[in-house]
Design a protein around this motif. Structure first.
Motif, PDB file in Angstrom:
ATOM      1  N   THR A  19      45.968  33.365  45.132  1.00  0.00           N
ATOM      2  CA  THR A  19      46.432  34.609  45.724  1.00  0.00           C
ATOM      3  C   THR A  19      45.422  35.727  45.510  1.00  0.00           C
ATOM      4  O   THR A  19      44.423  35.573  44.786  1.00  0.00           O
ATOM      5  CB  THR A  19      47.781  35.042  45.135  1.00  0.00           C
ATOM      6  OG1 THR A  19      47.567  35.520  43.788  1.00  0.00           O
ATOM      7  CG2 THR A  19      48.781  33.907  45.121  1.00  0.00           C
ATOM      8  N   GLU A  20      45.718  36.866  46.097  1.00  0.00           N
ATOM      9  CA  GLU A  20      44.826  38.016  45.999  1.00  0.00           C
ATOM     10  C   GLU A  20      44.781  38.617  44.604  1.00  0.00           C
ATOM     11  O   GLU A  20      43.917  39.452  44.312  1.00  0.00           O
ATOM     12  CB  GLU A  20      45.237  39.085  47.015  1.00  0.00           C
ATOM     13  CG  GLU A  20      44.958  38.706  48.464  1.00  0.00           C
ATOM     14  CD  GLU A  20      45.896  37.640  49.023  1.00  0.00           C
ATOM     15  OE1 GLU A  20      46.964  37.381  48.416  1.00  0.00           O
ATOM     16  OE2 GLU A  20      45.568  37.053  50.060  1.00  0.00           O
ATOM     17  N   ILE A  21      45.686  38.220  43.734  1.00  0.00           N
ATOM     18  CA  ILE A  21      45.623  38.685  42.340  1.00  0.00           C
ATOM     19  C   ILE A  21      45.409  37.515  41.381  1.00  0.00           C
ATOM     20  O   ILE A  21      45.690  37.618  40.191  1.00  0.00           O
ATOM     21  CB  ILE A  21      46.869  39.505  41.945  1.00  0.00           C
ATOM     22  CG1 ILE A  21      48.169  38.737  42.191  1.00  0.00           C
ATOM     23  CG2 ILE A  21      46.886  40.819  42.690  1.00  0.00           C
ATOM     24  CD1 ILE A  21      49.399  39.480  41.673  1.00  0.00           C
ATOM     25  N   GLY A  22      44.897  36.401  41.923  1.00  0.00           N
ATOM     26  CA  GLY A  22      44.435  35.312  41.075  1.00  0.00           C
ATOM     27  C   GLY A  22      45.457  34.279  40.663  1.00  0.00           C
ATOM     28  O   GLY A  22      45.112  33.292  40.007  1.00  0.00           O
ATOM     29  N   THR A  23      46.714  34.483  41.015  1.00  0.00           N
ATOM     30  CA  THR A  23      47.737  33.495  40.668  1.00  0.00           C
ATOM     31  C   THR A  23      47.670  32.313  41.631  1.00  0.00           C
ATOM     32  O   THR A  23      47.052  32.383  42.696  1.00  0.00           O
ATOM     33  CB  THR A  23      49.140  34.127  40.708  1.00  0.00           C
ATOM     34  OG1 THR A  23      49.324  34.772  41.982  1.00  0.00           O
ATOM     35  CG2 THR A  23      49.297  35.151  39.600  1.00  0.00           C
TER      36      THR A  23
ATOM     37  N   ALA B 192      44.048  44.418  27.540  1.00  0.00           N
ATOM     38  CA  ALA B 192      45.212  43.878  28.233  1.00  0.00           C
ATOM     39  C   ALA B 192      44.842  43.568  29.681  1.00  0.00           C
ATOM     40  O   ALA B 192      43.819  44.033  30.190  1.00  0.00           O
ATOM     41  CB  ALA B 192      46.367  44.868  28.183  1.00  0.00           C
ATOM     42  N   PHE B 193      45.701  42.797  30.365  1.00  0.00           N
ATOM     43  CA  PHE B 193      45.430  42.379  31.737  1.00  0.00           C
ATOM     44  C   PHE B 193      46.623  42.681  32.637  1.00  0.00           C
ATOM     45  O   PHE B 193      47.775  42.654  32.194  1.00  0.00           O
ATOM     46  CB  PHE B 193      45.106  40.882  31.793  1.00  0.00           C
ATOM     47  CG  PHE B 193      43.765  40.535  31.220  1.00  0.00           C
ATOM     48  CD1 PHE B 193      42.674  40.322  32.048  1.00  0.00           C
ATOM     49  CD2 PHE B 193      43.582  40.439  29.847  1.00  0.00           C
ATOM     50  CE1 PHE B 193      41.433  40.018  31.524  1.00  0.00           C
ATOM     51  CE2 PHE B 193      42.339  40.135  29.303  1.00  0.00           C
ATOM     52  CZ  PHE B 193      41.260  39.920  30.149  1.00  0.00           C
ATOM     53  N   LEU B 194      46.317  42.944  33.887  1.00  0.00           N
ATOM     54  CA  LEU B 194      47.352  43.206  34.877  1.00  0.00           C
ATOM     55  C   LEU B 194      48.273  42.013  35.049  1.00  0.00           C
ATOM     56  O   LEU B 194      49.493  42.154  35.189  1.00  0.00           O
ATOM     57  CB  LEU B 194      46.700  43.551  36.220  1.00  0.00           C
ATOM     58  CG  LEU B 194      47.630  43.724  37.426  1.00  0.00           C
ATOM     59  CD1 LEU B 194      48.459  44.999  37.264  1.00  0.00           C
ATOM     60  CD2 LEU B 194      46.809  43.777  38.722  1.00  0.00           C
ATOM     61  N   ILE B 195      47.690  40.822  35.012  1.00  0.00           N
ATOM     62  CA  ILE B 195      48.433  39.600  35.281  1.00  0.00           C
ATOM     63  C   ILE B 195      47.734  38.443  34.598  1.00  0.00           C
ATOM     64  O   ILE B 195      46.536  38.508  34.297  1.00  0.00           O
ATOM     65  CB  ILE B 195      48.534  39.371  36.810  1.00  0.00           C
ATOM     66  CG1 ILE B 195      49.668  38.401  37.144  1.00  0.00           C
ATOM     67  CG2 ILE B 195      47.202  38.909  37.398  1.00  0.00           C
ATOM     68  CD1 ILE B 195      50.113  38.500  38.593  1.00  0.00           C
ATOM     69  N   ASP B 196      48.468  37.388  34.342  1.00  0.00           N
ATOM     70  CA  ASP B 196      47.892  36.198  33.714  1.00  0.00           C
ATOM     71  C   ASP B 196      47.323  35.297  34.815  1.00  0.00           C
ATOM     72  O   ASP B 196      48.038  34.487  35.395  1.00  0.00           O
ATOM     73  CB  ASP B 196      48.967  35.460  32.909  1.00  0.00           C
ATOM     74  CG  ASP B 196      48.406  34.259  32.163  1.00  0.00           C
ATOM     75  OD1 ASP B 196      47.169  34.175  32.018  1.00  0.00           O
ATOM     76  OD2 ASP B 196      49.195  33.390  31.742  1.00  0.00           O
TER      77      ASP B 196
ATOM     78  N   GLN C 269      39.974  38.223  37.454  1.00  0.00           N
ATOM     79  CA  GLN C 269      40.592  38.766  36.251  1.00  0.00           C
ATOM     80  C   GLN C 269      40.709  40.282  36.395  1.00  0.00           C
ATOM     81  O   GLN C 269      39.825  40.926  36.957  1.00  0.00           O
ATOM     82  CB  GLN C 269      39.778  38.404  35.005  1.00  0.00           C
ATOM     83  CG  GLN C 269      39.641  36.909  34.765  1.00  0.00           C
ATOM     84  CD  GLN C 269      40.970  36.222  34.505  1.00  0.00           C
ATOM     85  OE1 GLN C 269      41.877  36.813  33.905  1.00  0.00           O
ATOM     86  NE2 GLN C 269      41.099  34.974  34.939  1.00  0.00           N
ATOM     87  N   PHE C 270      41.804  40.842  35.851  1.00  0.00           N
ATOM     88  CA  PHE C 270      42.113  42.254  36.049  1.00  0.00           C
ATOM     89  C   PHE C 270      42.370  42.942  34.706  1.00  0.00           C
ATOM     90  O   PHE C 270      43.514  43.234  34.346  1.00  0.00           O
ATOM     91  CB  PHE C 270      43.336  42.394  36.955  1.00  0.00           C
ATOM     92  CG  PHE C 270      43.176  41.762  38.316  1.00  0.00           C
ATOM     93  CD1 PHE C 270      42.785  42.535  39.405  1.00  0.00           C
ATOM     94  CD2 PHE C 270      43.400  40.401  38.502  1.00  0.00           C
ATOM     95  CE1 PHE C 270      42.638  41.963  40.661  1.00  0.00           C
ATOM     96  CE2 PHE C 270      43.244  39.814  39.760  1.00  0.00           C
ATOM     97  CZ  PHE C 270      42.856  40.602  40.840  1.00  0.00           C
TER      98      PHE C 270
END
Length: 343
Positions: free
Chosen positions: A141-145, A275-279, A285-286
């Motif tokens: 996905t666009e946020i790496g998931t 810390a990160f936005l999402i795992d 990576q964010f």
């Protein structure tokens, strides 16, 4: 400047450049009928374990708008996560073809059966509203998931029950394929009506493979491809690249290297207290930076500003690729750690 801005900041994998150079003076038929394109098609079909329509197109946005506009009737729309690329980053390309993008607030960047059903319920006042017909997913996905096989199977089940089709944007498909437990090419062949396998972000100079397992959608697709400007006269330039990418598992190897470098970034920054936005398990990576840390790091490193949760902090996007060097990852971690300790 070391760039973590995007996975297409580099040129092309050396094997692809060598193949293009080696075949430069060969004369072949055009429009994807050349031996290299046909060999690449057979390689992709072989890894899927089935025959289906495969073609090549220059870029992701053109692939998305061509497949979606070909699939939908004039009054039909496409369901997407609110973070979906067709909604956030393609300048209204889908809407410009006359089709509405129906968004869902997917916190993890992934659609779920419940979100899809909710989108249908919000568009049940027929014939006064757009009719949802196609579900747009991205892997990764666009946020790496990434979608697991179980998640994708559940979406296929609800789509079948509601008469919906599935299209998967695979601009970063290699990064998903390289993660254990995620769907394989064969799984995409049975669970998606159409999907893409991105080359632009995975070692090609440019190009995406468009794969259409659903024979009803494959019918007359070349007409849409030609009409939208996606059929290249020098089609072999795309075919040669995908022939090389799908030889000896180079496609997945490139994705695995990018993921590995992103994992090093994630582990190193986590150890330093970021810390990160999402795992994210993939190559995006964010991390959350203090603004002073960002001001220091952005002098030497390319990165994308993602969002600002407050006046003192900024989430940035770091993207690794097939060409990312481990020493550059370690240098960034060291400099980020130094910026944090000095801040």
């Amino acid at each position: 400047m070391i760039s973590f801005n995007s996975d297409y900041d580099e040129g092309a994998h050396p094997r692809i450049l060598e193949a293009l150079s080696r075949t430069n003076y060969d004369q072949t038929i055009g429009y994807g009928e050349d031996p290299h394109s046909q060999a690449a098609i057979r390689q992709i079909q072989g890894q899927m374990g089935r025959d289906c329509y495969v073609t090549f197109i220059s870029g992701g946005t053109l692939a998305n708008l061509t497949v979606i506009s070909h699939t939908l009737l004039q009054y039909e729309g496409v369901v997407s996560a609110a973070t979906g690329h067709i909604f956030t980053n393609e300048t209204g390309a889908i809407e410009a073809t006359g089709h509405k993008v129906i968004t869902c607030p997917a916190e993890q960047g992934k659609l779920t059966p419940d979100l899809i059903v909710d989108a249908l319920n919000r568009h049940s006042f027929v014939p006064h509203v757009v009719k949802p017909k196609l579900v747009y997913l991205s892997q990764s996905t666009e946020i790496g998931t990434v979608y697991t096989l179980k998640e994708l199977e559940a979406i296929r089940e609800v789509c079948d029950s509601k008469g919906l089709l599935i299209y998967i944007d695979g601009a970063r498909l290699a990064n998903g394929l390289a993660i254990a437990g995620t769907p394989t090419l064969a799984d995409f062949g049975r669970l998606a009506d159409a999907f893409t396998a991105g080359g632009t972000k995975n070692g090609a100079l440019f190009g995406e493979a468009v794969i259409i397992p659903n024979p009803a959608l494959a019918t007359d697709f070349p007409h849409s491809l030609r009409q939208k400007g996606g059929m290249m006269s020098k089609g072999r330039i795309l075919g040669i690249q995908f022939e090389e990418l799908f030889r000896d598992d180079l496609y997945i190897q490139n994705g695995a290297h990018a993921n590995k470098m992103a994992g090093l970034l994630k582990d190193g920054l986590s150890a330093a207290g970021f810390a990160f936005l999402i795992d994210s398990p993939s190559n995006q990576q964010f991390p959350l930076l203090r603004n002073k840390e960002l001001e220091t790091l952005i002098k030497d490193y390319g990165m994308k500003i993602w969002n600002k949760p407050d006046s003192e902090h900024t989430y940035v996007r770091l993207v690794t690729s097939w060409a990312t060097k481990e020493e550059n990852v370690k240098k960034f971690i060291a400099d980020a750690t130094k910026a944090r300790t000095q801040g």
